[in-house]
Design a protein around this motif. Structure first.
Motif, PDB file in Angstrom:
ATOM      1  N   TRP A 246       0.862  -1.378   0.274  1.00  0.00           N
ATOM      2  CA  TRP A 246      -0.101   0.166  -0.070  1.00  0.00           C
ATOM      3  C   TRP A 246       0.802   1.196   0.112  1.00  0.00           C
ATOM      4  CZ3 TRP A 246      -0.714   4.256   3.492  1.00  0.00           C
ATOM      5  CH2 TRP A 246      -1.897   5.014   3.110  1.00  0.00           C
ATOM      6  N   GLY A 247       1.847   1.256   0.906  1.00  0.00           N
ATOM      7  CA  GLY A 247       2.897   2.263   0.913  1.00  0.00           C
ATOM      8  C   GLY A 247       3.416   2.754  -0.361  1.00  0.00           C
ATOM      9  N   LEU A 248       3.850   1.562  -1.016  1.00  0.00           N
ATOM     10  CA  LEU A 248       4.446   2.171  -2.270  1.00  0.00           C
ATOM     11  C   LEU A 248       3.556   2.261  -3.489  1.00  0.00           C
ATOM     12  CD1 LEU A 248       7.202  -0.893  -2.420  1.00  0.00           C
ATOM     13  CD2 LEU A 248       7.938   1.644  -2.081  1.00  0.00           C
ATOM     14  N   GLY A 249       2.594   1.689  -3.395  1.00  0.00           N
ATOM     15  CA  GLY A 249       1.623   1.811  -4.597  1.00  0.00           C
ATOM     16  C   GLY A 249       1.212   3.230  -4.429  1.00  0.00           C
ATOM     17  N   THR A 250       0.913   3.776  -3.256  1.00  0.00           N
ATOM     18  CA  THR A 250       0.257   5.137  -3.130  1.00  0.00           C
ATOM     19  C   THR A 250       1.189   6.263  -3.185  1.00  0.00           C
ATOM     20  OG1 THR A 250       0.198   4.855  -0.670  1.00  0.00           O
ATOM     21  CG2 THR A 250      -1.695   4.289  -2.041  1.00  0.00           C
ATOM     22  N   ARG A 251       2.446   6.156  -2.429  1.00  0.00           N
ATOM     23  CA  ARG A 251       3.195   7.142  -2.186  1.00  0.00           C
ATOM     24  C   ARG A 251       4.363   7.299  -3.225  1.00  0.00           C
ATOM     25  NH1 ARG A 251      -0.100   9.724   1.005  1.00  0.00           N
ATOM     26  NH2 ARG A 251      -0.585   8.397   2.704  1.00  0.00           N
ATOM     27  N   VAL A 252       4.818   6.226  -3.670  1.00  0.00           N
ATOM     28  CA  VAL A 252       6.027   6.208  -4.762  1.00  0.00           C
ATOM     29  C   VAL A 252       5.437   5.909  -6.204  1.00  0.00           C
ATOM     30  CG1 VAL A 252       8.237   4.780  -5.396  1.00  0.00           C
ATOM     31  CG2 VAL A 252       7.357   5.025  -2.805  1.00  0.00           C
ATOM     32  N   PHE A 253       4.567   4.864  -6.284  1.00  0.00           N
ATOM     33  CA  PHE A 253       4.281   4.569  -7.760  1.00  0.00           C
ATOM     34  C   PHE A 253       2.982   5.310  -8.295  1.00  0.00           C
ATOM     35  CE2 PHE A 253       7.122   1.162  -6.616  1.00  0.00           C
ATOM     36  CZ  PHE A 253       8.265   1.421  -7.708  1.00  0.00           C
ATOM     37  N   GLN A 254       2.063   5.785  -7.204  1.00  0.00           N
ATOM     38  CA  GLN A 254       0.872   6.362  -7.754  1.00  0.00           C
ATOM     39  C   GLN A 254       0.042   5.253  -8.736  1.00  0.00           C
ATOM     40  OE1 GLN A 254       3.790   8.926  -8.042  1.00  0.00           O
ATOM     41  NE2 GLN A 254       3.262   8.942  -5.623  1.00  0.00           N
ATOM     42  N   LEU A 255      -0.144   4.081  -8.079  1.00  0.00           N
ATOM     43  CA  LEU A 255      -0.824   3.184  -8.888  1.00  0.00           C
ATOM     44  C   LEU A 255      -2.383   3.823  -9.042  1.00  0.00           C
ATOM     45  CD1 LEU A 255       0.223  -0.246  -7.362  1.00  0.00           C
ATOM     46  CD2 LEU A 255       1.131   0.829  -9.392  1.00  0.00           C
ATOM     47  N   ASP A 256      -2.907   3.387 -10.228  1.00  0.00           N
ATOM     48  CA  ASP A 256      -4.214   3.763 -10.330  1.00  0.00           C
ATOM     49  C   ASP A 256      -5.192   2.767  -9.287  1.00  0.00           C
ATOM     50  OD1 ASP A 256      -5.014   1.114 -11.633  1.00  0.00           O
ATOM     51  OD2 ASP A 256      -4.031   1.908 -13.457  1.00  0.00           O
ATOM     52  N   THR A 257      -6.593   3.021  -9.244  1.00  0.00           N
ATOM     53  CA  THR A 257      -7.396   2.526  -8.397  1.00  0.00           C
ATOM     54  C   THR A 257      -7.480   0.818  -8.413  1.00  0.00           C
ATOM     55  OG1 THR A 257      -8.763   4.458  -7.930  1.00  0.00           O
ATOM     56  CG2 THR A 257      -9.491   2.289  -7.229  1.00  0.00           C
ATOM     57  N   ALA A 258      -7.539   0.577  -9.757  1.00  0.00           N
ATOM     58  CA  ALA A 258      -7.691  -1.039 -10.131  1.00  0.00           C
ATOM     59  C   ALA A 258      -6.394  -1.752  -9.421  1.00  0.00           C
ATOM     60  CB  ALA A 258      -7.990  -1.206 -11.494  1.00  0.00           C
ATOM     61  N   ALA A 259      -5.228  -1.282 -10.129  1.00  0.00           N
ATOM     62  CA  ALA A 259      -3.995  -1.817  -9.718  1.00  0.00           C
ATOM     63  C   ALA A 259      -3.796  -1.833  -8.147  1.00  0.00           C
ATOM     64  CB  ALA A 259      -2.934  -1.050 -10.390  1.00  0.00           C
ATOM     65  N   LEU A 260      -3.895  -0.719  -7.544  1.00  0.00           N
ATOM     66  CA  LEU A 260      -3.766  -0.763  -6.109  1.00  0.00           C
ATOM     67  C   LEU A 260      -4.718  -1.801  -5.269  1.00  0.00           C
ATOM     68  CD1 LEU A 260      -2.382   0.925  -3.863  1.00  0.00           C
ATOM     69  CD2 LEU A 260      -4.461   2.062  -3.770  1.00  0.00           C
ATOM     70  N   ARG A 261      -5.835  -1.881  -5.743  1.00  0.00           N
ATOM     71  CA  ARG A 261      -6.848  -2.991  -5.295  1.00  0.00           C
ATOM     72  C   ARG A 261      -6.234  -4.304  -5.151  1.00  0.00           C
ATOM     73  NH1 ARG A 261     -12.633  -0.624  -7.701  1.00  0.00           N
ATOM     74  NH2 ARG A 261     -13.133   0.891  -6.049  1.00  0.00           N
ATOM     75  N   SER A 262      -5.973  -4.562  -6.567  1.00  0.00           N
ATOM     76  CA  SER A 262      -5.254  -5.856  -6.859  1.00  0.00           C
ATOM     77  C   SER A 262      -3.939  -6.131  -6.350  1.00  0.00           C
ATOM     78  CB  SER A 262      -4.975  -5.915  -8.373  1.00  0.00           C
ATOM     79  OG  SER A 262      -6.007  -6.021  -9.374  1.00  0.00           O
ATOM     80  N   ALA A 263      -3.011  -5.259  -5.954  1.00  0.00           N
ATOM     81  CA  ALA A 263      -1.916  -5.646  -5.135  1.00  0.00           C
ATOM     82  C   ALA A 263      -2.195  -5.608  -3.856  1.00  0.00           C
ATOM     83  CB  ALA A 263      -0.907  -4.533  -5.569  1.00  0.00           C
ATOM     84  N   VAL A 264      -2.983  -4.592  -3.295  1.00  0.00           N
ATOM     85  CA  VAL A 264      -3.074  -4.807  -1.664  1.00  0.00           C
ATOM     86  C   VAL A 264      -3.910  -5.856  -1.198  1.00  0.00           C
ATOM     87  CG1 VAL A 264      -3.968  -3.469   0.093  1.00  0.00           C
ATOM     88  CG2 VAL A 264      -2.818  -2.241  -1.421  1.00  0.00           C
TER      89      VAL A 264
END
Length: 312
Positions: A246-264
């Motif tokens: 979650w930290g990398l996806g939101t703070r570093v890579f700014q993943l889009d919503t779909a990618a962030l959901r799948s990863a987390v």
């Protein structure tokens, strides 16, 4: 609360049905073994084959998505590995097996099921991209490290070790399904519609059958001692891995919503049965890994709900 009731509990209810069926002797353990063999050797590989064959490869394989997920996974391994050795005094082969439990989340059975129930089938592209690398990369890493730990001083050659790793990875039906899916995808999907209709029939059975079978398999596990390493693995799987993702996806890579959901969501899953199978394969850390699978799977009912509430 709706996420808990509508998304998570139905998945664990199917697992509970499998557990209750074996516990009440409605199904024997050999019957559950047959069910799991069908799921793991046929239905789930068909699901992965179909999904990878139709995956938009250029869109799915996002560097930020993969880095966010796998950085958390390897952090879970090293925390569990060094904790097992330095805090709990376990020998290195045991520590590798325990570390593997902190590394290998149940991305397939739980991750796919919960993501699909929460966000729909159209949200699974990131899940399939992660899963396509999950078993080959993590099994390759775990086997290489275990073989090194077991053969230190015995002079196993590099080529021999590579052959052993390749055999162990390529003999897995899940990996075969993934590789065939890539082959069909890259060939432009030349297969006829009637073939896909048959694959779809098998693939639709994959997740419910595997979840039911997982419940039946969990009957065999017992929480027996080693509570410290078990809690460490559970923390690495349910808290540390998704937190880093979650930290990398939101703070570093700014993943889009779909990618962030799948990863987390995938990162937040408990260790899979593969964690116990890996320990059983080498005869080390079996009690810790079996207990960790049981404890973390039960705890993930609440932790998965917490992560779903955090996600957009």
């Amino acid at each position: 609360m709706s996420a808990l009731l509508d998304v998570i509990l139905p998945v664990f209810l199917v697992i509970g049905f499998g557990y209750a069926a074996v516990k009440a002797n409605l199904l024997s353990e050999p019957a559950i073994d047959g069910l799991m063999r069908f799921a793991q050797n046929f239905a789930v590989p068909c699901l992965l084959f179909r999904s990878i064959a139709h995956l938009d490869l250029s869109a799915a394989y996002d560097l930020g998505l993969m880095t966010s997920f796998y950085a958390g996974a390897f952090a879970g391994f090293f925390v569990s590995f060094f904790g097992a050795m330095l805090i709990f005094g376990r020998p290195m082969p045991d520590a590798v097996a325990i570390g593997f439990a902190g590394l290998f989340s149940n991305s397939l059975l739980l991750g796919l099921a919960i993501t699909e129930r929460a966000y729909g089938t159209e949200a699974l592209q990131g899940n399939y991209a992660i899963i396509s690398l999950h078993a080959p990369v993590l099994y390759g890493f775990g086997i290489a490290l275990m073989e090194w730990a077991r053969t230190r001083g015995r002079g196993l050659s590099g080529p021999a070790l590579l052959r052993q790793i390749a055999r162990a990875i390529l003999s897995q039906s899940l990996v075969i399904g993934i590789l065939l899916g890539f082959a069909v995808n890259l060939a432009g999907n030349p297969l006829p519609d009637f073939f896909w209709s048959g694959i779809d029939m098998i693939a639709r059975a994959a997740i419910p059958v595997a979840l039911f079978g997982l419940g039946g398999v969990l009957v065999r596990y017992r929480i027996e001692g080693d509570i410290g390493p078990v809690l460490l693995v559970s923390f690495a799987s349910l808290v540390l891995h998704p937190a880093i993702t979650w930290g990398l996806g939101t703070r570093v890579f700014q993943l889009d919503t779909a990618a962030l959901r799948s990863a987390v969501v995938t990162a937040a899953m408990a260790p899979g049965v593969n964690a116990y199978m890996f320990a059983h394969m080498y005869g080390v850390g079996k009690r810790v890994n079996a207990s960790a699978v049981l404890v973390a799977t039960a705890a993930s009912i609440l932790t998965a709900w917490a992560w779903l509430r955090l996600l957009p």
